[in-house]
Design an enzyme around this catalytic site. Sequence first.
Site, mmCIF file in Angstrom:
data_model
loop_
_atom_site.group_PDB
_atom_site.id
_atom_site.type_symbol
_atom_site.label_atom_id
_atom_site.label_comp_id
_atom_site.label_asym_id
_atom_site.label_seq_id
_atom_site.Cartn_x
_atom_site.Cartn_y
_atom_site.Cartn_z
ATOM 1 N N SER A 7 0.789 -1.274 0.686
ATOM 2 C CA SER A 7 -0.277 0.238 -0.356
ATOM 3 C C SER A 7 0.537 1.510 -0.442
ATOM 4 O O SER A 7 2.348 1.635 0.352
ATOM 5 C CB SER A 7 -0.906 -0.111 1.544
ATOM 6 O OG SER A 7 -1.812 1.225 1.412
ATOM 7 N N TYR A 25 -1.580 -0.677 10.144
ATOM 8 C CA TYR A 25 -1.469 -1.535 8.642
ATOM 9 C C TYR A 25 -0.108 -1.140 8.176
ATOM 10 O O TYR A 25 0.704 -1.455 7.433
ATOM 11 C CB TYR A 25 -3.045 -1.177 8.698
ATOM 12 C CG TYR A 25 -2.494 -1.226 6.595
ATOM 13 C CD1 TYR A 25 -3.122 -2.566 6.575
ATOM 14 C CD2 TYR A 25 -2.543 -0.589 5.946
ATOM 15 C CE1 TYR A 25 -3.599 -2.615 5.139
ATOM 16 C CE2 TYR A 25 -2.982 -0.869 4.596
ATOM 17 C CZ TYR A 25 -3.570 -1.523 3.988
ATOM 18 O OH TYR A 25 -3.183 -2.210 2.452
ATOM 19 N N LYS A 52 3.134 -3.244 6.285
ATOM 20 C CA LYS A 52 3.645 -2.853 4.716
ATOM 21 C C LYS A 52 4.027 -2.368 4.689
ATOM 22 O O LYS A 52 5.269 -3.093 3.712
ATOM 23 C CB LYS A 52 2.365 -2.132 4.178
ATOM 24 C CG LYS A 52 0.538 -2.490 4.163
ATOM 25 C CD LYS A 52 0.746 -3.725 2.886
ATOM 26 C CE LYS A 52 -0.786 -4.392 3.055
ATOM 27 N NZ LYS A 52 -0.917 -5.504 2.506
#
Length: 260
Positions: free
Chosen positions: A139, A152, A156
């Site tokens: 991402s 998160y 990533k």
Amino acid sequence: MGVEIDLSGRVALVTGGTRGIGAGIAAVLLRAGARVHVCSRNPPERLPEGAGRRAEFLAADVRDPEQVDELIGEVVRRSGGLDVVVNNAGGAPPVDTATVSPRFHAKIVELNLLAPLLVCQRAWPVMRDRGGSMIMISSVAARRAAPTIAAYAAAKAGLESLTRTLALEFAPSVRVNAVAVGVARTENFAEHFGAAAEDSGFADGIPLGRPAEPEEVGHACAFLASPLAGYLTGDVLSVDGGGEPHPNLARIAAEFRPAD
């Protein structure tokens, strides 16, 4: 002269491939001729389709080593091998970073970083002599501030580091690359971006003027899985329409900021 991506005869596994970006990836790989297996914890209402064929479903929690072993083994039993692995399973609901539980953060890192490492580790013996391509779905949050999805984004960032390391360790037989996705129009679009997602000006900051469609991420994966990307490994390909609408990040953060 046109250039077509032909994955005929290739066997692919897309984790989290039953919905959203994963389903888009699976559909594109099917159209390119691959035999595609998708997995998730629960059976979907509908499987991805492409070129008159349908993906094959396998139930698995990719955080569980025993289930991952069974998953890889079943793909090989059904299809005779494995050529393409797309680590797509992941995600995180928006939360207030300061107050959410440590267990929540641990689970997010487990799903978005440790599970892809586990899948690659278990797929490596199958792919080592056969060759192939491993693709991580990352991402743009890995490289910029990420309000409400801190764990998160950190996971990533780790995934992109893992991509570079595995590319070195698994070379030359298996190539390992990542796709960094920007704003994508999936089932969770509104959940991730809150009220800002319904703002008619939300995509104004994206040079291409709109979110990505899941199959556009699939196009990047098909390229990375194909011989056209035969000299690419350890790379991160951005599929973000030229950049994210950074002014919206402040609005998203404000929506989740606790009231005084």
